[in-house]
Design a protein around this motif. Structure first.
Motif, PDB file in Angstrom:
ATOM      1  N   TYR A 122      25.250  -2.610  12.074  1.00  0.00           N
ATOM      2  CA  TYR A 122      24.962  -2.696  10.645  1.00  0.00           C
ATOM      3  C   TYR A 122      23.584  -3.288  10.334  1.00  0.00           C
ATOM      4  O   TYR A 122      22.849  -2.720   9.506  1.00  0.00           O
ATOM      5  CB  TYR A 122      26.054  -3.475   9.910  1.00  0.00           C
ATOM      6  N   PRO A 123      23.188  -4.415  10.945  1.00  0.00           N
ATOM      7  CA  PRO A 123      21.847  -4.939  10.635  1.00  0.00           C
ATOM      8  C   PRO A 123      20.741  -3.935  10.934  1.00  0.00           C
ATOM      9  O   PRO A 123      19.770  -3.820  10.164  1.00  0.00           O
ATOM     10  CB  PRO A 123      21.733  -6.174  11.536  1.00  0.00           C
ATOM     11  N   LYS A 124      20.879  -3.195  12.005  1.00  0.00           N
ATOM     12  CA  LYS A 124      19.880  -2.175  12.338  1.00  0.00           C
ATOM     13  C   LYS A 124      19.922  -1.031  11.339  1.00  0.00           C
ATOM     14  O   LYS A 124      18.886  -0.421  11.041  1.00  0.00           O
ATOM     15  CB  LYS A 124      20.099  -1.673  13.764  1.00  0.00           C
ATOM     16  N   ALA A 125      21.098  -0.730  10.806  1.00  0.00           N
ATOM     17  CA  ALA A 125      21.209   0.312   9.780  1.00  0.00           C
ATOM     18  C   ALA A 125      20.472  -0.093   8.512  1.00  0.00           C
ATOM     19  O   ALA A 125      19.794   0.731   7.880  1.00  0.00           O
ATOM     20  CB  ALA A 125      22.683   0.595   9.473  1.00  0.00           C
ATOM     21  N   VAL A 126      20.585  -1.358   8.126  1.00  0.00           N
ATOM     22  CA  VAL A 126      19.877  -1.848   6.940  1.00  0.00           C
ATOM     23  C   VAL A 126      18.370  -1.822   7.182  1.00  0.00           C
ATOM     24  O   VAL A 126      17.594  -1.409   6.308  1.00  0.00           O
ATOM     25  CB  VAL A 126      20.337  -3.271   6.578  1.00  0.00           C
TER      26      VAL A 126
ATOM     27  N   LEU B 232       0.850  -1.189   0.000  1.00  0.00           N
ATOM     28  CA  LEU B 232       0.000   0.000   0.000  1.00  0.00           C
ATOM     29  C   LEU B 232       0.886   1.239   0.000  1.00  0.00           C
ATOM     30  O   LEU B 232       1.067   1.901   1.024  1.00  0.00           O
ATOM     31  CB  LEU B 232      -0.921  -0.016   1.224  1.00  0.00           C
ATOM     32  N   VAL B 233       1.476   1.546  -1.139  1.00  0.00           N
ATOM     33  CA  VAL B 233       2.352   2.709  -1.264  1.00  0.00           C
ATOM     34  C   VAL B 233       1.857   3.586  -2.407  1.00  0.00           C
ATOM     35  O   VAL B 233       1.380   3.081  -3.431  1.00  0.00           O
ATOM     36  CB  VAL B 233       3.825   2.303  -1.511  1.00  0.00           C
ATOM     37  N   GLU B 234       1.947   4.886  -2.228  1.00  0.00           N
ATOM     38  CA  GLU B 234       1.475   5.814  -3.248  1.00  0.00           C
ATOM     39  C   GLU B 234       2.453   5.956  -4.402  1.00  0.00           C
ATOM     40  O   GLU B 234       2.044   6.098  -5.556  1.00  0.00           O
ATOM     41  CB  GLU B 234       1.215   7.185  -2.612  1.00  0.00           C
ATOM     42  N   ARG B 235       3.742   5.934  -4.085  1.00  0.00           N
ATOM     43  CA  ARG B 235       4.763   6.145  -5.112  1.00  0.00           C
ATOM     44  C   ARG B 235       5.801   5.025  -5.055  1.00  0.00           C
ATOM     45  O   ARG B 235       6.844   5.169  -4.420  1.00  0.00           O
ATOM     46  CB  ARG B 235       5.432   7.504  -4.915  1.00  0.00           C
ATOM     47  N   PRO B 236       5.522   3.887  -5.687  1.00  0.00           N
ATOM     48  CA  PRO B 236       6.477   2.773  -5.640  1.00  0.00           C
ATOM     49  C   PRO B 236       7.844   3.148  -6.202  1.00  0.00           C
ATOM     50  O   PRO B 236       8.867   2.630  -5.748  1.00  0.00           O
ATOM     51  CB  PRO B 236       5.798   1.688  -6.482  1.00  0.00           C
ATOM     52  N   GLU B 237       7.884   4.076  -7.171  1.00  0.00           N
ATOM     53  CA  GLU B 237       9.181   4.476  -7.730  1.00  0.00           C
ATOM     54  C   GLU B 237      10.044   5.172  -6.695  1.00  0.00           C
ATOM     55  O   GLU B 237      11.270   5.024  -6.676  1.00  0.00           O
ATOM     56  CB  GLU B 237       8.976   5.379  -8.956  1.00  0.00           C
ATOM     57  N   ALA B 238       9.418   5.939  -5.794  1.00  0.00           N
ATOM     58  CA  ALA B 238      10.164   6.635  -4.744  1.00  0.00           C
ATOM     59  C   ALA B 238      10.682   5.642  -3.706  1.00  0.00           C
ATOM     60  O   ALA B 238      11.808   5.772  -3.202  1.00  0.00           O
ATOM     61  CB  ALA B 238       9.279   7.686  -4.075  1.00  0.00           C
ATOM     62  N   VAL B 239       9.869   4.640  -3.385  1.00  0.00           N
ATOM     63  CA  VAL B 239      10.289   3.597  -2.442  1.00  0.00           C
ATOM     64  C   VAL B 239      11.513   2.868  -2.975  1.00  0.00           C
ATOM     65  O   VAL B 239      12.506   2.666  -2.269  1.00  0.00           O
ATOM     66  CB  VAL B 239       9.140   2.593  -2.189  1.00  0.00           C
ATOM     67  N   ILE B 240      11.456   2.480  -4.232  1.00  0.00           N
ATOM     68  CA  ILE B 240      12.549   1.724  -4.841  1.00  0.00           C
ATOM     69  C   ILE B 240      13.817   2.566  -4.950  1.00  0.00           C
ATOM     70  O   ILE B 240      14.918   2.085  -4.665  1.00  0.00           O
ATOM     71  CB  ILE B 240      12.108   1.192  -6.213  1.00  0.00           C
ATOM     72  N   ALA B 241      13.675   3.815  -5.344  1.00  0.00           N
ATOM     73  CA  ALA B 241      14.850   4.686  -5.458  1.00  0.00           C
ATOM     74  C   ALA B 241      15.515   4.862  -4.101  1.00  0.00           C
ATOM     75  O   ALA B 241      16.745   4.819  -3.974  1.00  0.00           O
ATOM     76  CB  ALA B 241      14.446   6.042  -6.029  1.00  0.00           C
ATOM     77  N   SER B 242      14.708   5.059  -3.056  1.00  0.00           N
ATOM     78  CA  SER B 242      15.250   5.249  -1.715  1.00  0.00           C
ATOM     79  C   SER B 242      15.908   3.974  -1.198  1.00  0.00           C
ATOM     80  O   SER B 242      17.000   4.007  -0.618  1.00  0.00           O
ATOM     81  CB  SER B 242      14.130   5.690  -0.768  1.00  0.00           C
ATOM     82  N   LEU B 243      15.239   2.842  -1.408  1.00  0.00           N
ATOM     83  CA  LEU B 243      15.787   1.573  -0.930  1.00  0.00           C
ATOM     84  C   LEU B 243      17.094   1.247  -1.631  1.00  0.00           C
ATOM     85  O   LEU B 243      18.078   0.849  -0.988  1.00  0.00           O
ATOM     86  CB  LEU B 243      14.767   0.454  -1.157  1.00  0.00           C
ATOM     87  N   ASN B 244      17.128   1.414  -2.942  1.00  0.00           N
ATOM     88  CA  ASN B 244      18.370   1.180  -3.685  1.00  0.00           C
ATOM     89  C   ASN B 244      19.493   2.083  -3.188  1.00  0.00           C
ATOM     90  O   ASN B 244      20.627   1.648  -2.985  1.00  0.00           O
ATOM     91  CB  ASN B 244      18.142   1.417  -5.183  1.00  0.00           C
ATOM     92  N   SER B 245      19.170   3.350  -2.992  1.00  0.00           N
ATOM     93  CA  SER B 245      20.171   4.309  -2.530  1.00  0.00           C
ATOM     94  C   SER B 245      20.698   3.931  -1.154  1.00  0.00           C
ATOM     95  O   SER B 245      21.905   3.938  -0.910  1.00  0.00           O
ATOM     96  CB  SER B 245      19.552   5.715  -2.495  1.00  0.00           C
ATOM     97  N   GLY B 246      19.789   3.584  -0.253  1.00  0.00           N
ATOM     98  CA  GLY B 246      20.194   3.247   1.107  1.00  0.00           C
ATOM     99  C   GLY B 246      21.056   2.003   1.181  1.00  0.00           C
ATOM    100  O   GLY B 246      22.092   1.986   1.862  1.00  0.00           O
ATOM    101  N   LEU B 247      20.657   0.944   0.479  1.00  0.00           N
ATOM    102  CA  LEU B 247      21.411  -0.306   0.530  1.00  0.00           C
ATOM    103  C   LEU B 247      22.779  -0.169  -0.126  1.00  0.00           C
ATOM    104  O   LEU B 247      23.780  -0.697   0.377  1.00  0.00           O
ATOM    105  CB  LEU B 247      20.615  -1.431  -0.144  1.00  0.00           C
ATOM    106  N   THR B 248      22.836   0.538  -1.244  1.00  0.00           N
ATOM    107  CA  THR B 248      24.126   0.731  -1.920  1.00  0.00           C
ATOM    108  C   THR B 248      25.064   1.566  -1.074  1.00  0.00           C
ATOM    109  O   THR B 248      26.264   1.257  -0.957  1.00  0.00           O
ATOM    110  CB  THR B 248      23.906   1.400  -3.290  1.00  0.00           C
TER     111      THR B 248
END
Length: 230
Positions: A164-168, A21-37
Motif C-alpha cells: 500500500y505505501p508503494k501504491a500511494v 515546475l508543472v505545466e498544468r497544476p489542475e491536471a496534477v491535482i485532479a490525478s492526485l485526488n483521483s489516485g488517493l481517493t
C-alpha cells in the motif's frame, strides 16, 4: 460542499504553480485526488469486503449492527486517508515534485484534501507517523490502528501493508508525470508480490490514477492475488 471543493482546489493550484515546475497544476491535482481517493476505497474493500468473502465472517469481531458496520468503515477510511496524506507528501518532497520543506508540503496536501476542517486528533496521528524512525515502524502503527478500527483486517495477508505505501507513492509519481519513478515503484511491488506480472489484462504494469484492472485489482490487488505471496 461543491464550493468548498472548488475553493480548496483553486488555492492548491496556486500554491502548486508557485512551488512546482508543472505545466498544468489542475491536471496534477485532479490525478492526485483521483489516485488517493481510489486507493483509500480499495484498501477498505480489500481489508473488509474481500477478507470476509475469502475467509468468511468471524462473528466474534463482526459489527453488531449495519449502522455499526458503516461507522467502522468510515473510521477506517479516515485512518487510511491520514496515512495516505503522510505518504504522498513524503514522496512529493523526497522526489522534488513540491519544492518546499516536508511540513509545507504536508500542509498543502491537507489543504487540498480537507481545507481548514482538519481536527487536532488528525494532526496528532500525522505527528505520530512522523515520529517513527522508518517505514517499518510506520507500517506497524498503521496496521495496528486499522486492526483496532476494523478487527477483521487482521486476517488480510500482511503483504498488503507493504504494497500500500508503494501504491500511494506510485499514485503521487503518476500525478506529477514521473513515469520512471512509477515503474521503479512497481518493480519494488513485484519483488514483494511476483504474481503481479501474471495478470493477462494489465500485465502488472503501472496504470493511470483512477483506472482499475478488473482482473487482478491493480493498483491494489485482490485478496486471492495477495495470497499468492505464500
Amino acid at each position: 460542499m461543491a464550493v468548498d471543493f472548488q475553493n480548496r482546489t483553486e488555492h492548491a493550484m496556486a500554491q502548486l504553480a508557485k512551488n512546482c515546475l508543472v505545466e498544468r497544476p489542475e491536471a496534477v491535482i485532479a490525478s492526485l485526488n483521483s489516485g488517493l481517493t481510489q486507493l483509500r476505497s480499495l484498501l477498505v474493500r480489500r481489508l473488509h469486503n474481500d477478507v470476509e468473502a475469502y475467509f468468511g465472517v468471524d462473528s466474534m469481531v463482526a459489527p453488531l449492527s449495519e449502522q455499526a458496520e458503516v461507522q467502522e468503515m468510515k473510521m477506517a477510511e479516515w485512518e487510511i486517508e491520514l496515512y495516505s496524506i503522510f505518504l504522498a507528501a513524503g514522496e512529493a518532497t523526497a522526489q522534488g515534485y513540491f519544492q518546499e520543506n516536508p511540513i509545507r508540503c504536508l500542509e498543502w496536501l491537507i489543504g487540498l484534501r480537507h481545507g481548514k476542517q482538519f481536527p487536532p486528533a488528525a494532526k496528532a496521528r500525522l505527528h505520530a507517523y512522523s515520529r517513527r524512525e522508518d517505514d517499518a515502524g510506520r507500517r506497524l502503527l498503521f496496521s495496528s490502528v486499522l486492526q483496532q478500527t476494523m478487527p477483521e483486517s487482521i486476517k488480510a495477508p500482511l503483504v498488503i501493508y507493504r504494497l500500500y505505501p508503494k501504491a500511494v507513492r506510485l499514485a503521487t509519481a503518476n500525478a506529477f508525470g514521473d513515469t520512471l519513478r512509477a515503474c521503479e515503484l512497481r518493480s519494488e511491488q513485484q519483488k514483494l508480490l511476483p504474481a503481479i506480472e501474471d495478470c493477462h489484462e494489465c500485465l502488472g504494469r503501472p496504470i493511470d490514477n483512477g483506472e482499475l484492472c478488473r482482473e487482478c485489482g491493480n493498483p491494489l490487488w485482490k485478496i486471492k492475488w495477495l495470497c499468492e505471496v505464500d
